[in-house]
Design an enzyme around this catalytic site. Sequence first.
Site, PDB file in Angstrom:
ATOM      1  N   LEU A   1      81.723  59.836 -17.434  1.00  0.00           N
ATOM      2  CA  LEU A   1      82.706  59.411 -18.135  1.00  0.00           C
ATOM      3  C   LEU A   1      83.664  60.529 -18.691  1.00  0.00           C
ATOM      4  CD1 LEU A   1      80.983  56.898 -18.225  1.00  0.00           C
ATOM      5  CD2 LEU A   1      81.229  56.707 -20.521  1.00  0.00           C
TER       6      LEU A   1
ATOM      7  N   GLU B   1      78.348  61.440   2.979  1.00  0.00           N
ATOM      8  CA  GLU B   1      77.121  62.033   2.295  1.00  0.00           C
ATOM      9  C   GLU B   1      76.100  61.081   1.871  1.00  0.00           C
ATOM     10  OE1 GLU B   1      76.615  65.205   2.716  1.00  0.00           O
ATOM     11  OE2 GLU B   1      78.788  66.279   2.821  1.00  0.00           O
TER      12      GLU B   1
ATOM     13  N   GLY C   1      85.049  64.606 -27.883  1.00  0.00           N
ATOM     14  CA  GLY C   1      83.828  64.018 -28.264  1.00  0.00           C
ATOM     15  C   GLY C   1      83.444  64.649 -29.579  1.00  0.00           C
TER      16      GLY C   1
ATOM     17  N   TYR D   1      96.481  62.475 -15.209  1.00  0.00           N
ATOM     18  CA  TYR D   1      95.346  61.521 -15.438  1.00  0.00           C
ATOM     19  C   TYR D   1      95.347  60.287 -14.302  1.00  0.00           C
ATOM     20  CZ  TYR D   1      92.589  58.093 -18.090  1.00  0.00           C
ATOM     21  OH  TYR D   1      91.534  57.351 -18.532  1.00  0.00           O
TER      22      TYR D   1
ATOM     23  N   VAL E   1      83.529  56.012 -25.639  1.00  0.00           N
ATOM     24  CA  VAL E   1      82.914  55.004 -24.929  1.00  0.00           C
ATOM     25  C   VAL E   1      81.195  55.352 -24.664  1.00  0.00           C
ATOM     26  CG1 VAL E   1      82.650  53.752 -22.715  1.00  0.00           C
ATOM     27  CG2 VAL E   1      85.013  53.870 -23.985  1.00  0.00           C
TER      28      VAL E   1
ATOM     29  N   LEU F   1      76.359  72.093 -12.586  1.00  0.00           N
ATOM     30  CA  LEU F   1      75.162  71.714 -13.475  1.00  0.00           C
ATOM     31  C   LEU F   1      74.098  71.479 -12.466  1.00  0.00           C
ATOM     32  CD1 LEU F   1      74.294  70.786 -16.293  1.00  0.00           C
ATOM     33  CD2 LEU F   1      75.076  68.395 -15.835  1.00  0.00           C
TER      34      LEU F   1
ATOM     35  N   LYS G   1      74.511  63.831  -4.970  1.00  0.00           N
ATOM     36  CA  LYS G   1      74.190  64.035  -3.671  1.00  0.00           C
ATOM     37  C   LYS G   1      72.722  64.739  -3.399  1.00  0.00           C
ATOM     38  CE  LYS G   1      75.447  67.420   0.059  1.00  0.00           C
ATOM     39  NZ  LYS G   1      76.608  68.295   0.564  1.00  0.00           N
TER      40      LYS G   1
ATOM     41  N   ASP H   1      80.911  72.284 -20.025  1.00  0.00           N
ATOM     42  CA  ASP H   1      82.038  71.863 -19.406  1.00  0.00           C
ATOM     43  C   ASP H   1      81.693  71.394 -17.985  1.00  0.00           C
ATOM     44  OD1 ASP H   1      84.551  71.866 -17.973  1.00  0.00           O
ATOM     45  OD2 ASP H   1      85.547  72.592 -20.073  1.00  0.00           O
TER      46      ASP H   1
HETATM   47  P1  NAD Z   1      86.839  60.115 -25.215  1.00  0.00           P
HETATM   48  O1  NAD Z   1      88.033  61.047 -25.167  1.00  0.00           O
HETATM   49  O2  NAD Z   1      86.416  59.413 -26.560  1.00  0.00           O
HETATM   50  O3  NAD Z   1      85.821  60.590 -24.287  1.00  0.00           O
HETATM   51  C1  NAD Z   1      85.750  61.466 -23.325  1.00  0.00           C
HETATM   52  C2  NAD Z   1      84.615  62.393 -23.426  1.00  0.00           C
HETATM   53  O4  NAD Z   1      84.621  63.379 -22.381  1.00  0.00           O
HETATM   54  C3  NAD Z   1      84.668  63.415 -24.686  1.00  0.00           C
HETATM   55  O5  NAD Z   1      83.336  63.319 -25.465  1.00  0.00           O
HETATM   56  C4  NAD Z   1      84.845  64.493 -24.340  1.00  0.00           C
HETATM   57  O6  NAD Z   1      84.508  65.774 -25.167  1.00  0.00           O
HETATM   58  C5  NAD Z   1      84.285  64.681 -22.937  1.00  0.00           C
HETATM   59  N1  NAD Z   1      84.963  65.593 -22.178  1.00  0.00           N
HETATM   60  C6  NAD Z   1      86.261  65.792 -21.731  1.00  0.00           C
HETATM   61  N2  NAD Z   1      86.528  66.618 -20.659  1.00  0.00           N
HETATM   62  C7  NAD Z   1      85.208  67.180 -20.474  1.00  0.00           C
HETATM   63  C8  NAD Z   1      84.693  68.140 -19.761  1.00  0.00           C
HETATM   64  N3  NAD Z   1      85.741  69.076 -18.866  1.00  0.00           N
HETATM   65  N4  NAD Z   1      83.571  68.426 -19.591  1.00  0.00           N
HETATM   66  C9  NAD Z   1      82.553  67.870 -20.519  1.00  0.00           C
HETATM   67  N5  NAD Z   1      82.976  66.895 -21.322  1.00  0.00           N
HETATM   68  C10 NAD Z   1      84.304  66.618 -21.288  1.00  0.00           C
HETATM   69  O7  NAD Z   1      87.482  58.889 -24.373  1.00  0.00           O
HETATM   70  P2  NAD Z   1      86.622  57.424 -23.970  1.00  0.00           P
HETATM   71  O8  NAD Z   1      87.704  56.517 -24.461  1.00  0.00           O
HETATM   72  O9  NAD Z   1      85.217  57.502 -24.473  1.00  0.00           O
HETATM   73  O10 NAD Z   1      86.657  57.431 -22.438  1.00  0.00           O
HETATM   74  C11 NAD Z   1      85.466  57.553 -21.704  1.00  0.00           C
HETATM   75  C12 NAD Z   1      85.746  57.409 -20.136  1.00  0.00           C
HETATM   76  O11 NAD Z   1      86.506  56.239 -20.096  1.00  0.00           O
HETATM   77  C13 NAD Z   1      86.995  58.560 -19.504  1.00  0.00           C
HETATM   78  O12 NAD Z   1      86.595  58.780 -18.386  1.00  0.00           O
HETATM   79  C14 NAD Z   1      88.247  57.425 -19.538  1.00  0.00           C
HETATM   80  O13 NAD Z   1      89.164  58.185 -18.606  1.00  0.00           O
HETATM   81  C15 NAD Z   1      87.597  56.128 -19.376  1.00  0.00           C
HETATM   82  N6  NAD Z   1      88.644  55.104 -19.738  1.00  0.00           N
HETATM   83  C16 NAD Z   1      88.708  54.944 -20.834  1.00  0.00           C
HETATM   84  C17 NAD Z   1      89.476  53.898 -21.434  1.00  0.00           C
HETATM   85  C18 NAD Z   1      89.681  53.373 -22.779  1.00  0.00           C
HETATM   86  O14 NAD Z   1      90.577  52.802 -23.112  1.00  0.00           O
HETATM   87  N7  NAD Z   1      88.956  54.028 -23.578  1.00  0.00           N
HETATM   88  C19 NAD Z   1      90.333  52.989 -20.413  1.00  0.00           C
HETATM   89  C20 NAD Z   1      90.216  53.587 -19.071  1.00  0.00           C
HETATM   90  C21 NAD Z   1      89.335  54.577 -18.799  1.00  0.00           C
HETATM   91  N1  UDP Z   2      76.780  70.839  -7.747  1.00  0.00           N
HETATM   92  C1  UDP Z   2      76.344  70.650  -8.811  1.00  0.00           C
HETATM   93  N2  UDP Z   2      75.129  70.423  -9.203  1.00  0.00           N
HETATM   94  C2  UDP Z   2      73.980  70.120  -8.233  1.00  0.00           C
HETATM   95  C3  UDP Z   2      74.323  70.074  -6.989  1.00  0.00           C
HETATM   96  C4  UDP Z   2      75.976  70.530  -6.503  1.00  0.00           C
HETATM   97  O1  UDP Z   2      76.933  70.944  -9.886  1.00  0.00           O
HETATM   98  O2  UDP Z   2      72.941  69.775  -8.388  1.00  0.00           O
HETATM   99  C5  UDP Z   2      78.113  71.253  -7.406  1.00  0.00           C
HETATM  100  C6  UDP Z   2      78.234  72.552  -6.438  1.00  0.00           C
HETATM  101  O3  UDP Z   2      78.268  73.672  -7.129  1.00  0.00           O
HETATM  102  C7  UDP Z   2      79.374  72.233  -5.706  1.00  0.00           C
HETATM  103  C8  UDP Z   2      79.731  70.813  -5.794  1.00  0.00           C
HETATM  104  O4  UDP Z   2      78.905  70.268  -6.715  1.00  0.00           O
HETATM  105  O5  UDP Z   2      80.451  72.856  -5.819  1.00  0.00           O
HETATM  106  C9  UDP Z   2      79.771  69.961  -4.680  1.00  0.00           C
HETATM  107  O6  UDP Z   2      78.516  69.949  -3.900  1.00  0.00           O
HETATM  108  P1  UDP Z   2      78.186  69.807  -2.495  1.00  0.00           P
HETATM  109  O7  UDP Z   2      76.749  69.830  -2.029  1.00  0.00           O
HETATM  110  O8  UDP Z   2      79.072  68.468  -1.972  1.00  0.00           O
HETATM  111  O9  UDP Z   2      79.123  70.902  -1.858  1.00  0.00           O
HETATM  112  P2  UDP Z   2      78.797  72.429  -1.467  1.00  0.00           P
HETATM  113  O10 UDP Z   2      77.786  72.912  -2.371  1.00  0.00           O
HETATM  114  O11 UDP Z   2      78.221  72.276   0.021  1.00  0.00           O
HETATM  115  O12 UDP Z   2      79.997  73.149  -1.627  1.00  0.00           O
END
Ligand code: NAD
Ligand code: UDP
Length: 343
Positions: free
Chosen positions: A98, A188, A63, A170, A39, A88, A130, A83
């Site tokens: 997504l 927030e 992906g 999930y 998607v 980030l 935020k 990840d």
């Molecule tokens: P997909 O598996 O093709 O895409 C998911 C993407 O997320 C992938 O590129 C994967 O590498 C990445 N990803 C997973 N875990 C990650 C992490 N921890 N950090 C960074 N990247 C990560 O699936 P999709 O079908 O494209 O789904 C996209 C979104 O839409 C998902 O959140 C899914 O739950 C939601 N969704 C999809 C459907 C559907 O039918 N396709 C239905 C309901 C909800």
């Molecule tokens: N965070 C992030 N990017 C940002 C700001 C926050 O990844 O630009 C992360 C941060 O590391 C934290 C989480 O988002 O673990 C939640 O942020 P929030 O400000 O709500 O919480 P706090 O930092 O006060 O615990």
Amino acid sequence: LEQKIETMNQRIPKKFPTVKFKNYRTKKRILVTGGAGFVGSHLVDRLMLAGHEVIVVDNFFTGRKRNVEQWIGHANFELIHQDIVNPLFIEVDEIYHLASPASPPHYMFNPVKTIKTNTIGTINMLGLAKRGTARILIASTSEIYGDPQKHPQEETYWGYVNPIGPRACYDEGKRVSETLSYAYAKQEQVDVRVARIFNTYGPRMHMNDGRVVSNFILQALQNETLTIYGHGNQTRSFQYVSDLVDGLIALMEANYTQPVNLGNPNEHTIQEFAEIIRHLVGSKNDIKQIKAVEDDPQRRKPDITRANKYLHWKPKVSLEDGLQKTIAYFRDELRISLKGQSF
Ligand code: NAD
Ligand code: UDP
Ligand code: UDP
């Protein structure tokens, strides 16, 4: 301003599809987590073609770089291998969140990681929204309704989920993701949108996705028996990916903050669905029933009154047209894999 836009347009290398900065003032920096997935990559195409700056963050679990390779090297595009369970820090105006495995075999492969992605990962994205006062859209799912006792499912239905079953990582992960979104909105003032996405299909679905559309098409194309899990009377309603992308963008732009179902209300039994695919592929293979999967939702169909009312959205692509495009895609994929090329 006109001059500046013209200069920017001239800078776009010829190899890229035409991207026009139609309105420089509405150009945004947009983060798409999971943007290298099925998607996400279609959404990226649409946002890039509208002239926005797009940053994709993906850990490539399901992906592929290949899904966004058409944009690599473009001045408006950035691909970050990360990840989202890790924090980030970047500056953006909008976040489409997504990132999460979506097909049952993928999200059950590492249930703990699925929960971390949908809880810690979502907290990080809400934290980012935020800090940068960005609007964030969370990709939720029809699975939050579980095995629904109410049909069709409207957004006011609370669902029927087994909290310790095989799908719980999930279903419950996404439910917490929604809860987190509204907690950040209330506490927030984060500007959230929640899309409850129903079964979606189309080109760029992963070959080994394990979902019904890819399984049936691949089985039919390869002259294998189509396998139905259980009796085949369970139903699903399938939406083509371009309709979903229209809905996601409309929701992001709307002033509506409650959850919105995005799906096609055209409901079929899985048995009917197998027959439709077999017919469209032109295959004569058998369809057989095998063991049912645990906690398989028995009926699923979205009530899309809300999306219609607040987003003026409804799906446009018929099942037949969408499936023809998807079948053509899988035909090509099979040809490539038979040539021994890697993915
Ligand atoms: P997909 O598996 O093709 O895409 C998911 C993407 O997320 C992938 O590129 C994967 O590498 C990445 N990803 C997973 N875990 C990650 C992490 N921890 N950090 C960074 N990247 C990560 O699936 P999709 O079908 O494209 O789904 C996209 C979104 O839409 C998902 O959140 C899914 O739950 C939601 N969704 C999809 C459907 C559907 O039918 N396709 C239905 C309901 C909800
Ligand atoms: N965070 C992030 N990017 C940002 C700001 C926050 O990844 O630009 C992360 C941060 O590391 C934290 C989480 O988002 O673990 C939640 O942020 P929030 O400000 O709500 O919480 P706090 O930092 O006060 O615990
Ligand atoms: N299904 C099937 N054969 C397959 C894959 C799935 O009969 O090869 C069934 C599955 O049991 C479910 C429906 O098709 O009832 C949709 O499954 P999918 O995994 O695509 O998505 P879900 O909606 O269950 O997340």
